[in-house]
Design an enzyme around this catalytic site. Structure first.
Site, short mmCIF file in Angstrom:
data_model
loop_
_atom_site.label_atom_id
_atom_site.label_comp_id
_atom_site.label_asym_id
_atom_site.label_seq_id
_atom_site.Cartn_x
_atom_site.Cartn_y
_atom_site.Cartn_z
N ALA A 134 0.81 -1.22 0.00
CA ALA A 134 0.00 0.00 0.00
C ALA A 134 0.84 1.27 0.00
O ALA A 134 0.31 2.35 -0.21
CB ALA A 134 -0.94 0.00 1.20
N LYS A 135 2.16 1.14 0.23
CA LYS A 135 2.99 2.34 0.27
C LYS A 135 3.97 2.38 -0.91
O LYS A 135 5.06 2.93 -0.82
CB LYS A 135 3.78 2.39 1.58
CG LYS A 135 2.85 2.53 2.77
CD LYS A 135 3.62 2.85 4.03
CE LYS A 135 2.66 2.91 5.22
NZ LYS A 135 3.33 3.26 6.46
N ASN A 136 3.57 1.78 -2.01
CA ASN A 136 4.44 1.69 -3.17
C ASN A 136 4.11 2.79 -4.16
O ASN A 136 2.97 2.88 -4.63
CB ASN A 136 4.26 0.30 -3.79
CG ASN A 136 4.96 0.13 -5.11
OD1 ASN A 136 4.66 0.81 -6.09
ND2 ASN A 136 5.92 -0.77 -5.15
#
Lengths: 305, 339
Positions: free
Chosen positions: B114-116
């Site tokens: 989700a933090k890409n």
């Protein structure tokens, strides 16, 4: 002994320089320079492909972030950057700058935010040549990233964030918009950056455990000791940080295996180890070399002395 | 067209690509690390093979269904490889693929990543192509991410882009209110609130919203005076409007309530300091409250410059981590703080 020096003990500097230089993308001819592609450095062979002489499709995966890293590594190993063909790099870099002053990192398209503006500014600074970007437009974008609370977000409207603060202030410093006397004249910027409110916001990022958080009401994390610490240092304000508290927090993030993790008791990783050490350098730790804060290199590497 | 992504593969059951009929006649292209690579990576066999096949199809610019499949595999190994994502976009365009399937693909990748950055850029690319029809789905998607992490920076940036580019502002202020009811300390939600009240074409802009938002912020302050977010928000409502800031009686009133409670004082004190530095003349009740907080009992607070210095001195005790800063502030009080 500085950890930044250990590289020279173990690895031949020329080999490193040669390897880094092999990632540079070169235009086939001068006419290529107008084609909108950026001729910088690739990050790895995974985005650099063998070029075929008569290929219509030349895969140029060079990227602003890897270009910043490549030049920084070359400086660390003492390579003379004037040996690089920087003219193509800088001319082609201009096409990455957008109309609002921000930078795209790669011509095929990607997200745009303050990180890549910082990379562009650092690249121009290291090459001592500002042909690569329009500094005024870049400054405008930075100012548009200042939030209602005094901090900076990565894009206009985004939440204030420690990493964005560093990119903003370090870029302004590199581009020559912030002088040494910034604190004594809080409106040292002849434009609208509110340094006083940035200062107040940044200093409140140090929390009860002595560590530094990236945003209000979030957990403290090793790397913000650098992002916020270096921002404060650039403004001449790191004397306002509680050094003892920060030092003791950082030590709880040091791993029994060496290096630093993000939080206390986390396993270490390269990123947090680098920023943990860099933060200790800012804190004046004995045995660590001083840093050129706005470049993220030791002063020695930055100046080539 | 059926979705060909198969990134849910079980790695223990990895079938080499060389054995798969769909990749027959593809000659894998090895990575050329050169004669003396520095920090050479010890790639796992399945990773190496996938990337060798990717290099081959990428170099020959094959924009086919099996290329799409290969990008799914490569992304599952390394979702940060922007070259692979870009090639995937080229394939999707060439195949005129159903982009709603692609939204599902990105949602699956988002599960562990989700933090890409590359994922979110790709999602934006898809949403932009789908246009305003995609708007509600994007709000829903970011909403799901916020259920797992209400402060995911990428998701908030994406949501702001969706609002701005695809124009679905109707429920956004309510959404911020809901998130703040769940966690009044969520600074991302406060930031989004500021974004909505200043940018939404449905609300009339900051000036029109200021009055009710001041009340909202002050109520949050009253419940949790130690919460930095509503204090910053309150100040932000009056950015570039010092006259309004100085003349809104609710602000010093809110500060006074906190001072009287004698707990969690630092933001109330620094807000008062900010007001006094801009020329605000506090009433006797506020002066008395400051006096009663002073640690050095040298009589009543007299002139405003004494008042400002007193506040700085109290802050040195209430906010000891920043004692040096408050001392420095004390030494550079502006003219406006004088009588």
């Amino acid at each position: 002994m500085s950890p930044f020096d250990s590289l020279s003990l173990k690895v031949h500097k020329d080999a490193v320089a040669g390897w880094v230089l092999s990632f540079q993308a070169h235009p086939r001819s001068k006419s290529d320079l107008g084609n909108g592609q950026f001729y910088g450095f690739h990050g790895s062979r995974s985005s650099q492909f063998p070029s075929k002489d008569n290929a219509i499709f030349i895969q140029n995966g060079s990227h602003l972030a890897s270009t910043y890293c490549a030049l920084a590594i070359l400086k660390i190993v003492g390579y003379n950057l004037s040996n690089i063909d920087s003219a193509s790099m800088l001319t082609s870099m201009r096409s990455l700058q957008q109309s609002d002053g921000s930078f795209m990192p790669i011509h095929i398209g990607a997200e745009r935010d303050l990180r890549f503006l910082y990379c562009a500014a650092a690249i121009c600074f290291m090459l001592n040549n500002w042909n690569g970007m329009d500094r005024e437009k870049a400054k405008e974008y930075i100012l548009n990233c200042q939030s209602y609370d005094g901090g900076f977000g990565l894009t206009p409207g985004s939440e204030s964030h420690g990493g964005a603060a560093y990119c903003a202030i370090a870029s302004l410093r590199l581009m020559g918009f912030i002088g040494d006397d910034c604190l004594s004249n809080a409106s040292a910027l002849s434009s609208k950056a509110n340094i006083q409110s940035l200062l107040d916001w940044s200093l409140q990022r140090q929390v009860a455990d002595g560590g530094i958080q990236g945003r209000p009401n979030k957990a403290s994390d090793t790397c913000y000791a650098f992002w916020i610490g270096a921002t404060m240092g650039t403004l001449g304000a790191n004397k306002f940080i509680d050094e003892r508290g920060l030092r003791s927090f950082l030590l709880t993030c040091q791993s029994e295996y060496g290096g630093f993790g993000k939080f206390p008791k986390e396993l270490p990783d390269l990123y947090h180890s680098y920023y943990g050490l860099a933060a200790f350098s800012i804190l004046g730790e004995a045995g660590l070399k001083p840093l050129c804060l706005e470049l993220g290199l030791t002063e020695g590497a930055a100046t080539g002395l | 067209m059926a979705s060909l992504s198969s990134e849910g593969e079980d790695w223990r059951a990895w079938v080499p690509l060389s054995s798969r009929p769909e990749f027959a006649a593809v000659t894998p292209l090895p990575q050329d690390d050169g004669p003396s690579p520095v920090v050479a990576i010890a790639y796992r066999d399945d990773f190496r093979e996938t990337m060798d096949y990717f290099r081959s199809l990428y170099s020959s610019r094959e924009l086919s269904p099996r290329s799409l499949l290969l990008t799914s595999l490569a992304i599952s190994f390394n979702p940060a490889n922007y070259t692979v994502w870009h090639f995937r976009r080229q394939v999707l365009e060439a195949l005129d693929a159903d982009l709603n399937d692609e939204l599902e693909f990105t949602e699956r990748v988002a599960k562990g990543n989700a933090k890409n950055y590359q994922l979110w850029h790709h999602r934006r690319w898809v949403a932009e192509k789908l246009g305003s029809d995609a708007a509600c789905g994007e709000l829903e998607f970011t909403g799901k991410i916020f259920c797992l992490d209400a402060k995911n920076y990428h998701a908030w940036s994406h949501r702001q882009w969706v609002l701005h580019a695809l124009g679905v502002w109707e429920n956004e202020l309510d959404y911020c209110t809901q998130l703040l009811e769940e966690d009044i300390f969520n600074n991302s939600a406060w930031n989004q609130r500021y974004f909505v009240i200043t940018k939404s074409p449905l609300l009339g802009g900051l000036k029109a919203m200021r009055d009710s938002e001041v009340d909202y912020a002050i109520e949050a302050i009253g419940t949790n005076p130690e919460n930095e977010s509503p204090w910053r928000y309150l100040r932000g409502l009056y950015n570039d409007e010092n006259d309004g800031w100085l003349n809104d009686a609710r602000v010093p009133c809110a500060c006074l309530r906190v001072l009287k409670a004698k707990r969690n004082l630092k933001f109330a004190l620094s807000t008062l300091l900010d007001l006094v530095c801009l020329g605000f003349k506090p009433n006797q009740e506020i002066r008395d409250a400051i006096t009663s907080l002073r640690t050095s009992h040298s009589g009543e607070v007299g002139s405003d410059s004494d008042l400002a210095k007193s506040i700085c001195s109290i802050l040195g005790h209430e906010d000891p981590m920043r004692a040096n800063y408050w001392t420095w502030r004390s030494g550079r009080l502006p003219q406006a703080a004088e009588v």
